[in-house]
Design an enzyme around this catalytic site. Structure first.
Site, mmCIF file in Angstrom:
data_model
loop_
_atom_site.group_PDB
_atom_site.id
_atom_site.type_symbol
_atom_site.label_atom_id
_atom_site.label_comp_id
_atom_site.label_asym_id
_atom_site.label_seq_id
_atom_site.Cartn_x
_atom_site.Cartn_y
_atom_site.Cartn_z
ATOM 1 C CB CYS A 38 -33.063 14.736 19.069
ATOM 2 S SG CYS A 38 -34.463 13.593 19.018
ATOM 3 C CB THR A 40 -34.209 11.887 22.363
ATOM 4 O OG1 THR A 40 -35.224 11.206 21.634
ATOM 5 C CG2 THR A 40 -33.567 10.931 23.354
ATOM 6 C CG HIS A 43 -37.837 13.714 26.491
ATOM 7 N ND1 HIS A 43 -38.975 14.019 27.212
ATOM 8 C CD2 HIS A 43 -38.239 13.557 25.206
ATOM 9 C CE1 HIS A 43 -40.015 14.034 26.394
ATOM 10 N NE2 HIS A 43 -39.593 13.772 25.170
ATOM 11 C CB CYS A 96 -32.505 -10.757 17.887
ATOM 12 S SG CYS A 96 -32.896 -9.324 16.851
ATOM 13 C CB CYS A 99 -30.701 -8.753 13.812
ATOM 14 S SG CYS A 99 -30.763 -7.223 14.773
ATOM 15 C CG ASP A 195 -48.835 21.750 17.204
ATOM 16 O OD1 ASP A 195 -48.956 22.253 18.342
ATOM 17 O OD2 ASP A 195 -47.911 20.971 16.900
#
EC number: 1.1.1.103
Length: 348
Positions: A38, A40, A43, A96, A99, A195
């Site tokens: 990914c 991520t 990164h 929470c 949720c 792009d």
């Protein structure tokens, strides 16, 4: 077991030997077959500002995968050993307000697999059984391995009604390309993607876009009006790039009453023409992750109804060649990159 881990600050990912994790009473132990790299993970590999502020080290990374159930906790119901699964990478708290209301994608206490807790770039992964998604037999492993990013595309694309609409997507990365394919599949009229990377624009063409526009060389509004006979602007926008100029251009070419979904994460502050947003009466919606689990059911249904994602999967590597997989991602000349945990050396 073997795993790919961020062992220390700085650039790189390392192969390590570590213990097979033990599932808790409500967990599955998943033997990983294939994973996908990914953005991520890139990164984290590069150890940019976001990664250094977010990811504790050492950390086994990865959150896009397909595998089979190899073990389970004593309280797990509904799964059997050998079931083929993927899984939701956002682990939510369950207590929470959101949720408890069934809006788990809005949980304030979300932990990310491979970011805040051990990930799927390993021979085995422990995951709450609640997060696992049992896969239909007719969805191949390669496609199942990219369900996590496909879910981002589906969540974004299906945020607004697309039937008969003219759609603009900014950012032809894998998620943008998959969102374009979803838009065409569900009945959008024109799907235009922008792009500055010709390789990725070509992937978008393979995914069925009406027009791929390199905005470094072509004027988007000219393409829309003169080629596509669109004179009022786009009805739906999907911002997938995280580019401030791309988002600004999107706002400028939206039709009055247009709807915009934002998935791309900007690297810094972005200037917005709020006058255009107000006087065009635009709706702007932020997107993060996938709706649990409505997006997952829609993903499976889209694939089973004929949506083809295979053009966006461009590279395959055995896990012994994981560095080549990351190099392909870093080059900007790839779509989705698959790592095969059952093969040492393989590339395509």
């Amino acid at each position: 077991m073997r795993a790919l881990s961020k062992q220390q600050p700085g650039e790189g990912i390392w192969m390590i030997e570590t213990e097979v994790p033990t599932p808790g009473p409500n967990d599955l132990l998943i033997r990983i077959r294939k994973g996908s790299i990914c953005g991520t993970d890139v990164h984290i590999y590069k150890w940019d500002d976001w990664a250094s502020q977010t990811v504790p080290v050492p950390m086994v990374v990865g959150h896009e995968y397909v595998g089979v159930v190899a073990g389970m906790g004593s309280e797990v119901r509904g799964f059997e050993i050998g079931d083929r699964v993927s899984g939701e990478g956002h682990v939510t708290c369950g207590h929470c307000r959101n949720c408890r209301a069934g809006r788990r994608h809005l949980c304030r206490n979300t932990q990310g697999v491979g970011v805040n807790r051990p990930g799927s770039f390993a021979e085995y992964l422990v995951l709450p059984a609640f997060n696992a998604f049992k896969l239909p037999d007719d969805i191949p492993d390669d496609v199942a391995a990219i369900f996590d990013p496909f879910g981002n595309a589906v969540h974004t694309a299906l945020s607004f009604d697309l039937v008969g609409e003219d759609v603009l997507i900014t950012g032809a990365g894998p998620i943008g390309c998959m969102a374009a394919a979803v838009a065409r599949h569900v009945g959008a009229r024109n799907v235009v993607i922008t792009d500055v990377n010709d390789y990725r624009l070509d992937l978008a063409r393979q995914m069925g876009v009406t027009r791929a526009v390199n905005v470094a060389r072509e004027d988007l509004w000219t393409v829309a009006t003169q080629e596509l006979d669109m004179h009022e602007g786009f009805d739906v926008g999907m911002e997938m790039s995280g580019s401030g100029p791309a988002f600004a251009q999107m706002v400028s070419v939206m039709n009055n009453g247009g709807k915009v979904a934002l998935l791309g994460i900007p690297s810094g502050e972005v200037q917005i023409d709020w006058n255009a947003v107000i006087f065009k009466m635009l709706t702007i919606k932020g997107i993060y992750g996938r709706e649990m689990f409505e997006t997952w059911y829609k993903m499976a249904a889209l694939i089973q109804s004929g949506l083809d994602l295979t053009p966006v999967i461009t590279h395959h590597y055995g896990i012994g060649d994981f560095q080549q997989g990351f190099d392909a991602m870093l080059s900007g000349q790839s779509g989705k990159v698959i790592l095969d945990w059952e093969t040492e050396e393989q590339s395509a």
